[in-house]
Design a protein around this motif. Structure first.
Motif, PDB file in Angstrom:
ATOM      1  N   UNK A 294       1.144  -1.605  -0.034  1.00 14.83           N
ATOM      2  CA  UNK A 294       0.054   0.127   0.034  1.00 14.83           C
ATOM      3  C   UNK A 294       0.596   0.818   0.051  1.00 14.83           C
ATOM      4  N   UNK A 295       2.259   1.213   1.288  1.00 13.74           N
ATOM      5  CA  UNK A 295       2.616   2.282   0.746  1.00 13.74           C
ATOM      6  C   UNK A 295       3.453   2.827  -0.458  1.00 13.74           C
ATOM      7  N   UNK A 296       3.866   2.254  -1.239  1.00 13.62           N
ATOM      8  CA  UNK A 296       4.476   2.252  -2.417  1.00 13.62           C
ATOM      9  C   UNK A 296       3.398   3.296  -3.516  1.00 13.62           C
ATOM     10  N   UNK A 297       2.111   3.384  -3.552  1.00  9.30           N
ATOM     11  CA  UNK A 297       1.274   3.470  -4.035  1.00  9.30           C
ATOM     12  C   UNK A 297       0.540   4.936  -3.255  1.00  9.30           C
ATOM     13  N   UNK A 298       1.716   4.906  -1.859  1.00  2.11           N
ATOM     14  CA  UNK A 298       1.858   6.610  -1.480  1.00  2.11           C
ATOM     15  C   UNK A 298       0.675   5.967  -0.680  1.00  2.11           C
ATOM     16  N   UNK A 299      -0.421   5.251   0.302  1.00  5.81           N
ATOM     17  CA  UNK A 299      -1.782   4.264   1.492  1.00  5.81           C
ATOM     18  C   UNK A 299      -0.642   4.137   2.503  1.00  5.81           C
ATOM     19  N   UNK A 300      -0.415   5.538   3.134  1.00  8.65           N
ATOM     20  CA  UNK A 300       0.054   5.373   4.825  1.00  8.65           C
ATOM     21  C   UNK A 300      -0.920   4.077   5.403  1.00  8.65           C
ATOM     22  N   UNK A 301       0.353   3.665   6.294  1.00 11.28           N
ATOM     23  CA  UNK A 301      -0.603   2.691   7.231  1.00 11.28           C
ATOM     24  C   UNK A 301      -1.651   3.065   7.638  1.00 11.28           C
ATOM     25  N   UNK A 302      -2.322   4.234   8.385  1.00 10.52           N
ATOM     26  CA  UNK A 302      -2.843   4.804   9.179  1.00 10.52           C
ATOM     27  C   UNK A 302      -3.655   5.189   8.149  1.00 10.52           C
ATOM     28  N   UNK A 303      -3.894   5.619   6.638  1.00 11.65           N
ATOM     29  CA  UNK A 303      -4.997   5.561   6.162  1.00 11.65           C
ATOM     30  C   UNK A 303      -5.571   3.734   5.547  1.00 11.65           C
ATOM     31  N   UNK A 304      -4.528   3.129   5.736  1.00  9.27           N
ATOM     32  CA  UNK A 304      -5.032   1.609   5.087  1.00  9.27           C
ATOM     33  C   UNK A 304      -6.084   1.245   5.738  1.00  9.27           C
ATOM     34  N   UNK A 305      -5.597   1.009   6.990  1.00  7.18           N
ATOM     35  CA  UNK A 305      -6.763   0.867   8.883  1.00  7.18           C
ATOM     36  C   UNK A 305      -8.400   1.543   8.223  1.00  7.18           C
ATOM     37  N   UNK A 306      -7.367   2.676   7.978  1.00  8.58           N
ATOM     38  CA  UNK A 306      -8.978   3.754   8.370  1.00  8.58           C
ATOM     39  C   UNK A 306      -9.908   3.152   7.061  1.00  8.58           C
ATOM     40  N   UNK A 307      -9.222   3.107   5.655  1.00  7.25           N
ATOM     41  CA  UNK A 307     -10.324   2.499   4.570  1.00  7.25           C
ATOM     42  C   UNK A 307     -10.511   1.510   4.331  1.00  7.25           C
ATOM     43  N   UNK A 308      -9.778   0.440   5.399  1.00  5.77           N
ATOM     44  CA  UNK A 308     -10.287  -0.891   5.988  1.00  5.77           C
ATOM     45  C   UNK A 308     -11.548  -0.687   6.797  1.00  5.77           C
ATOM     46  N   UNK A 309     -11.309  -0.224   7.206  1.00  7.98           N
ATOM     47  CA  UNK A 309     -12.823   0.552   8.586  1.00  7.98           C
ATOM     48  C   UNK A 309     -13.664   0.652   7.904  1.00  7.98           C
ATOM     49  N   UNK A 310     -13.135   1.595   6.526  1.00  6.12           N
ATOM     50  CA  UNK A 310     -14.875   2.334   5.837  1.00  6.12           C
ATOM     51  C   UNK A 310     -15.108   1.068   4.882  1.00  6.12           C
ATOM     52  N   UNK A 311     -15.055   0.338   4.969  1.00  6.66           N
ATOM     53  CA  UNK A 311     -15.076  -0.630   4.361  1.00  6.66           C
ATOM     54  C   UNK A 311     -17.056  -1.527   5.291  1.00  6.66           C
ATOM     55  N   UNK A 312     -16.904  -1.095   6.595  1.00  8.59           N
ATOM     56  CA  UNK A 312     -18.154  -1.777   7.191  1.00  8.59           C
ATOM     57  C   UNK A 312     -18.978  -0.218   7.774  1.00  8.59           C
ATOM     58  N   UNK A 313     -19.422   0.178   6.630  1.00  8.30           N
ATOM     59  CA  UNK A 313     -20.374   1.665   6.993  1.00  8.30           C
ATOM     60  C   UNK A 313     -20.641   0.784   5.215  1.00  8.30           C
ATOM     61  N   UNK A 314     -22.098   0.841   5.454  1.00  9.84           N
ATOM     62  CA  UNK A 314     -23.343   0.649   4.980  1.00  9.84           C
ATOM     63  C   UNK A 314     -23.549  -0.981   4.737  1.00  9.84           C
ATOM     64  N   UNK A 315     -24.110  -1.568   3.616  1.00  4.81           N
ATOM     65  CA  UNK A 315     -24.491  -3.356   3.648  1.00  4.81           C
ATOM     66  C   UNK A 315     -23.097  -3.850   2.629  1.00  4.81           C
ATOM     67  N   UNK A 316     -23.047  -4.989   3.687  1.00  2.00           N
ATOM     68  CA  UNK A 316     -21.831  -5.943   3.370  1.00  2.00           C
ATOM     69  C   UNK A 316     -23.014  -6.394   1.676  1.00  2.00           C
ATOM     70  N   UNK A 317     -21.808  -6.368   1.228  1.00  3.03           N
ATOM     71  CA  UNK A 317     -21.949  -7.159  -0.401  1.00  3.03           C
ATOM     72  C   UNK A 317     -22.180  -9.012  -0.341  1.00  3.03           C
TER      73      UNK A 317
END
Length: 317
Positions: A294-317
């Motif tokens: 993730x870091x090689x495409x500009x996503x640092x660790x804290x943003x990575x964790x945030x993006x993973x947590x964001x996946x809990x918003x809304x209905x599960x596919x």
């Protein structure tokens, strides 16, 4: 490959109280605790009301008393871990959102043998293998497949309990490992070539990583303890990189996985790709591979964790 969509929110309050589930009683407890501490610190640094919870019984108690609104699952392994579908079924029943794959993806991908059977039915490449039931003739299976082979528990991770058999005397070690674990084992033809892994985040395959241990092979020590293992990212270039990332996404989806994870792949000396397994709750330690990619495409660790947590918003596919 696809680029990242914009983040869904910048407001940490929308997550409510978050349980970062770690530890547990599986053979991967220590790795999970290390991962969990890192995730907890990252989420808290971005203002998330996140708290550590050690193991499923403690989580159940907290949820029954209404203490959490969602779960960031970083509990590794099965049999007390969080990757075999049992936890996911529980959280579905309680209607508590959680990170990572659902019941089907977790249960299937934790079982290496049945994951390979699904891939084969979908026409996806994976090394030849034999299923070793309890009491199976390990020596006969190895000779049928042809050495070298790996022998590993069908339902463990982090290279736990893996035996590498390169000659007939090494079969005795494989027999010892099989006896020690007692359950169903996977014997798989060893692919000689490059070891790669492709993290998946949502609908995006991140850059592959080529893993180059200083010596030997990529075992538990090389993964979590050694500081001399090389990680080359991206692991391939051009059309080959596109191909491995597309294959990883196909494999991830075929196994019923969603959210985030990691697909392990070998490339043989002829350049052919072979799928090994899917990890639905990859490590998030200082040695772990998803954050490196993730870091090689500009996503640092804290943003990575945030993006993973964001996946809990809304209905599960």
């Amino acid at each position: 490959m696809s680029s990242f969509p914009p983040m869904r929110t910048n407001d940490a309050k929308v997550f409510g109280r978050v349980a970062v589930l770690m530890g547990g009683t599986s053979s991967e407890r220590e790795v999970s605790l290390d991962s969990g501490r890192n995730v907890l610190e990252a989420l808290q640094s971005r203002g998330v009301d996140a708290h550590a919870v050690d193991g499923i019984p403690a989580l159940v108690d907290a949820l029954v008393h209404g203490k959490f609104d969602r779960v960031f699952n970083i509990l590794h392994g099965n049999k007390g871990g969080g990757e075999d579908g049992v936890l996911q079924g529980l959280l579905d029943a309680l209607e508590v959102p959680y990170t990572g794959s659902g019941v089907l993806g977790c249960a299937l991908s934790m079982d290496k043998i049945r994951t390979k059977q699904v891939w084969m039915s979908a026409g996806l490449p994976t090394p030849r293998f034999e299923r070793l039931a309890v009491g199976a003739d390990v020596r006969a299976a190895a000779l049928r497949l042809g050495l070298p082979v790996f022998v590993k528990p069908s339902s463990e991770g982090s290279s736990v309990g893996v035996a590498r058999v390169v000659d007939e005397p090494g079969i005795d070690e494989a027999i010892r490992v099989a006896t020690q674990y007692g359950g169903e084992m996977l014997m798989e033809q060893m692919v000689v070539g490059d070891e790669l892994t492709v993290p998946v985040l949502g609908d995006v395959a991140l850059p592959s990583i080529r893993i180059v241990p200083k010596q030997g092979w990529y075992d538990y020590n090389a993964k979590y303890l050694a500081d001399d293992t090389q990680y080359l990212c991206p692991g391939l270039e051009g059309a080959q990189e596109d191909a491995i990332r597309a294959l990883a996404l196909d494999a991830f989806r075929a196994a019923g996985c969603s959210g985030w994870g990691r697909v392990d792949v070998m490339r043989d000396r002829n350049g052919a790709l072979q799928l090994l397994e899917v990890n639905t709750a990859p490590g998030m330690t200082s040695h772990s591979l998803v954050p490196k990619s993730a870091r090689t495409v500009g996503v640092e660790f804290d943003e990575l964790c945030w993006r993973i947590l964001e996946q809990t918003l809304g209905a599960r596919a």
